[in-house]
Each structure stands twice: as structure tokens, then as C-alpha cells.
Write an enzyme that holds these catalytic residues in place. Structure first.
Site, PDB file in Angstrom:
ATOM      1  N   ASP A  14       0.821  -1.215   0.000  1.00  0.00           N
ATOM      2  CA  ASP A  14       0.000   0.000   0.000  1.00  0.00           C
ATOM      3  C   ASP A  14       0.852   1.261   0.000  1.00  0.00           C
ATOM      4  OD1 ASP A  14      -2.269  -1.510  -0.009  1.00  0.00           O
ATOM      5  OD2 ASP A  14      -2.732  -1.243   2.113  1.00  0.00           O
ATOM      6  N   ARG A  94      -0.009   4.020  17.766  1.00  0.00           N
ATOM      7  CA  ARG A  94      -0.371   5.050  16.796  1.00  0.00           C
ATOM      8  C   ARG A  94      -0.089   6.476  17.262  1.00  0.00           C
ATOM      9  NH1 ARG A  94       0.654   1.297  13.670  1.00  0.00           N
ATOM     10  NH2 ARG A  94      -1.002   0.323  12.452  1.00  0.00           N
ATOM     11  N   ASP A 123      -7.283   2.913  12.547  1.00  0.00           N
ATOM     12  CA  ASP A 123      -6.000   3.603  12.477  1.00  0.00           C
ATOM     13  C   ASP A 123      -6.098   4.988  11.848  1.00  0.00           C
ATOM     14  OD1 ASP A 123      -4.566   1.710  13.810  1.00  0.00           O
ATOM     15  OD2 ASP A 123      -3.857   0.683  12.022  1.00  0.00           O
ATOM     16  N   SER A 178      -3.682  -9.794   7.081  1.00  0.00           N
ATOM     17  CA  SER A 178      -3.316  -8.405   7.332  1.00  0.00           C
ATOM     18  C   SER A 178      -2.771  -8.341   8.749  1.00  0.00           C
ATOM     19  CB  SER A 178      -4.541  -7.495   7.189  1.00  0.00           C
ATOM     20  OG  SER A 178      -4.226  -6.169   7.564  1.00  0.00           O
TER      21      SER A 178
END
Length: 409
Positions: A14, A94, A123, A178
Site C-alpha cells: 500500500d 499510533r 488507524d 493483514s
């Protein structure tokens, strides 16, 4: 002079495809920033990959100790667990990443920060709330939500896009789980996990651990020490927090500790199913709670449980850089003043079993807790206590009996 954008770069397909897309769509000078929170060998080869994809610069920022000391430790002190199972591995990382992205953007004079999170996940919220709180003037670019200009919808599309731009990278069209990994945990989503009716294929899935069935048949004892709620040693060896987590990951993974399968409620409203491996974190949380049982009084522990749930929600929703998180954390830290002592436990096939806890601040009194009468406790005192404690129940029962007698019920 071109405007600069800082891209949160993982090196995956990505974010690799996003590099030429940013240049082509906005004519940006793309500066990649990979934040190392303990991903291990996932960082191998990133510099060449970023350069081949068109980035002008790559930062690889080691945030492991910052992540452990300033984000993980407060959550351990709080015993913060989302929906009773999720130990917040991705959630805690994060805000640390967002803060460093802002630091790099300021250093480079960038006008925008870009991330590759999808429009369905948590996220995007965590990254963007952090950036907004720390740098409200910096533009945020989220390609997966920009469907008018981001037209790729699959791995095949992204691979073809990269090939068209002369980028030959070691990605294939075969789908895999993932995953998100850092020093605290690894999460798994996708494939058979997308249907909650399916049992996880643990033989293909697990990275940090073995299943309890494959764990050793012999138990292993571990001793830890804490000072003011912060872990300081394992088996008599003093270590910094990051090394303690690494060692506990090794021990927990070996014994099948901390594998959970959860359907959780995402911030955006949908449910998602994932499997999390948190071997060291599970042990650390359990050891900390074991010590708190000994030193916290009942009233403080009751309120602390409420604050623990509140902090887990705050962190899960990406609200780290808020006055509320600071206030809740301040309360939690005040409760840790006397959470000092030694914890011993036994690891065996997915289980953590207590093997003894000591603290100079222990509130446990053997003379009070034993069946023999001690100097501080007179059994007759319980008569008056129970009379007053049970008075509301007695008054209500008397009233209900009176109503029944008068046929008013």
C-alpha cells in the site's frame, strides 16, 4: 520548489504504491518516514524500496524505548484492556507514530502528512486525531478515502500501478493475513478470520507464539520485580522496560501465553474479528495486577477499575493527546506510589499461575485474614456492622410484606 509530504511508510504494498501516486497526483516531494516500534525484520530493505519507488528521503526512527516507557507503561499501570480482551497493541503505538511524523514534518518543512490506513479501520482515526492535536495546520492525506483520485481497489491494482511506473517489487497477488506488529504484539486479520464461524488456522497464523498444545510439558517459574508500577527485573536481572518485554515475549511465546481470538467493536461502528498474539504483554499485565491486589485498598481499586476502562477507551479511540487522557493517567500514576514488590508465577500451556507475591507495602495482614482471632478484629463487631449494612434490605422486605398483607402488591 515542490511542496513536501511526509508519508508514514511501512514498506508494504500500500505505502509503496502511494509514493508514485503522491508524486503523480499532487507533484509532491515525498519523504518517507518509517517508525520502528519493534517490527523486527520487517524493516529490512526499506531504504532501497523507498528509493526505487521515488521517495527523495527515508527516515527510519527508532521509537522502541519511547513507545515502551511513555505509552505501554501507563497502560500497564492502568491495566487498560479494551472490551476485556484486547491489550491495545496497535492502539498504543499510533499516537507515538503520529507524534514522530509531526516532528519530521516540522523538521522538513512539509505541508502535509500522508498515511495508508483504510476508510474502514480505526488507524485512520488514531493517526489523524494525533496529527490534528499536535499540528492543526498540517494537511492530512488519506488516499483510501479519496476515491475520486485513488482508483486502486485491490493488491492486483497496486502491483500493476507500480509496474507501470517502473517499480519492480517483491509483492505478489496472493492474499495473506493483514498484520500489524510491534514489540508489544502482533495482530492478524483476513482470510478465514473474516468469518467468525471459522476456527483460526493457528499453524499458518502464529508468529510470536505456539499454541498451548505445542507448548512444553514442563512448567517454568518466573520472578519479576516492580517499582511504583514499573517493571524493573526478571529472574533477578535488572533490565529496561523494552528488554523486559522482549524477554517476556520469548517466555510467553514458548508457553502459548496470550493468544486471543476476539470480535471487537471498531470506532467506526462495525465489528471486526482478529487474532492477537501478546505473549509478553499478557504476562506483564497479569504480574502487575497480582501485585496491585496486595497493595491497593478496596475503594481505590474500585475507582481504578473505572479509570482503567476509561483509559482503554481513550487509547482505542485515538484520543491520546487530550486533557482527559492526561487527567486519567495522573490519577492512575497516583495509585502506583506503593505498587512495589516481587511477583512469582508459573507458565504452563497457556496459563499463568500465581506462585507468591511480596511487597513492603502489602495491606494483607495474616493475623486479620486467618481464622484465629487477632488483636485488631473482634467477631462481635460484625453484629452491628451487618445490622447497618443490611438495613436497606430489611426495611424494603418489611415494606413489601406490609403491602402484600394489605393486598396492594
Amino acid at each position: 520548489m515542490k511542496e513536501k509530504v511526509v508519508l508514514a511508510y511501512s514498506g508494504g504494498l500500500d505505502t509503496t504504491a502511494i509514493i508514485p501516486w503522491l508524486k503523480e497526483t499532487f507533484d509532491y516531494d515525498v519523504i518517507c518516514c518509517c517508525i520502528d516500534c519493534g517490527q523486527g525484520n520487517e524493516l529490512d530493505g526499506l531504504e532501497e524500496r523507498a528509493r526505487l519507488s521515488g521517495a527523495s528521503k527515508l527516515y527510519i526512527e527508532d521509537l522502541v524505548d519511547d513507545f515502551c516507557d511513555n505509552y505501554i507503561v501507563p497502560c500497564v499501570q492502568a491495566n487498560a484492556v479494551y472490551e476485556n480482551k484486547y491489550l491495545l497493541g496497535t492502539s498504543m503505538a499510533r499516537p507515538a507514530i503520529a507524534k514522530r511524523l509531526v516532528d519530521i514534518a516540522r523538521k522538513e518543512g512539509a505541508s502535509a502528512i500522508c498515511h495508508g490506513a483504510t476508510g474502514k479501520g480505526n488507524d485512520q482515526i488514531r493517526f489523524e486525531l494525533g496529527i490534528k492535536a499536535l499540528a492543526p495546520d498540517i494537511k492530512i492525506i488519506a488516499p483510501w478515502r479519496m476515491t475520486d483520485v485513488w482508483t486502486m481497489q485491490s493488491r492486483e491494482d497496486e502491483i500493476e500501478y507500480c509496474k507501470q511506473h517502473g517499480i519492480d517489487l517483491p509483492f505478489d497477488v496472493n492474499h495473506s493475513y493483514s498484520r500489524d506488529r510491534n514489540i508489544w504484539h502482533i495482530s492478524h486479520e483476513g482470510l478465514e478470520l473474516e468469518n467468525p464461524a471459522n476456527e483460526p488456522n493457528y499453524d499458518d497464523l502464529l508468529v510470536m507464539s505456539v499454541t498451548p498444545e505445542k507448548a512444553p510439558d514442563k512448567a517454568e517459574y518466573v520472578t519479576m520485580t516492580f517499582e511504583k508500577g514499573v517493571p524493573t527485573s526478571i529472574n533477578g536481572e535488572a533490565m529496561k522496560v523494552s528488554d523486559i518485554i522482549r524477554k517476556l515475549n520469548e517466555l510467553g511465546g514458548k508457553h502459548g501465553i496470550g493468544i486471543i481470538d476476539i470480535v471487537e467493536n471498531r470506532v467506526v461502528g462495525m465489528k471486526s474479528r482478529g487474532v492477537y498474539e501478546t505473549p509478553g504483554g499478557t504476562i506483564l499485565m497479569e504480574a502487575h495486577q497480582q501485585l496491585e491486589e496486595l497493595v491497593l485498598d478496596r475503594a481505590t481499586m474500585e475507582v481504578k477499575k473505572e479509570m482503567s476502562n476509561k483509559l482503554s477507551q481513550i487509547v482505542y479511540e485515538g484520543k491520546w493527546f487530550t486533557p482527559l487522557r492526561e487527567a486519567v493517567q495522573a490519577f492512575i500514576e497516583s495509585t502506583q506510589e506503593y505498587v512495589t514488590g516481587e511477583v512469582k508465577f508459573k507458565l504452563y500451556k497457556g496459563n499463568i499461575t500465581k506462585a507468591g507475591t511480596t511487597s513492603p507495602y502489602s495491606l494483607y495482614s495474616e493475623s486479620l485474614a486467618s481464622f484465629t482471632t487477632g488483636d485488631l478484629y473482634d467477631h462481635h463487631d460484625a453484629d452491628g456492622f451487618i445490622t447497618l449494612f443490611g438495613l436497606p434490605l430489611k426495611v424494603r422486605a418489611m415494606k413489601m410484606a406490609e403491602l402484600k398483607k394489605n393486598n396492594l402488591k
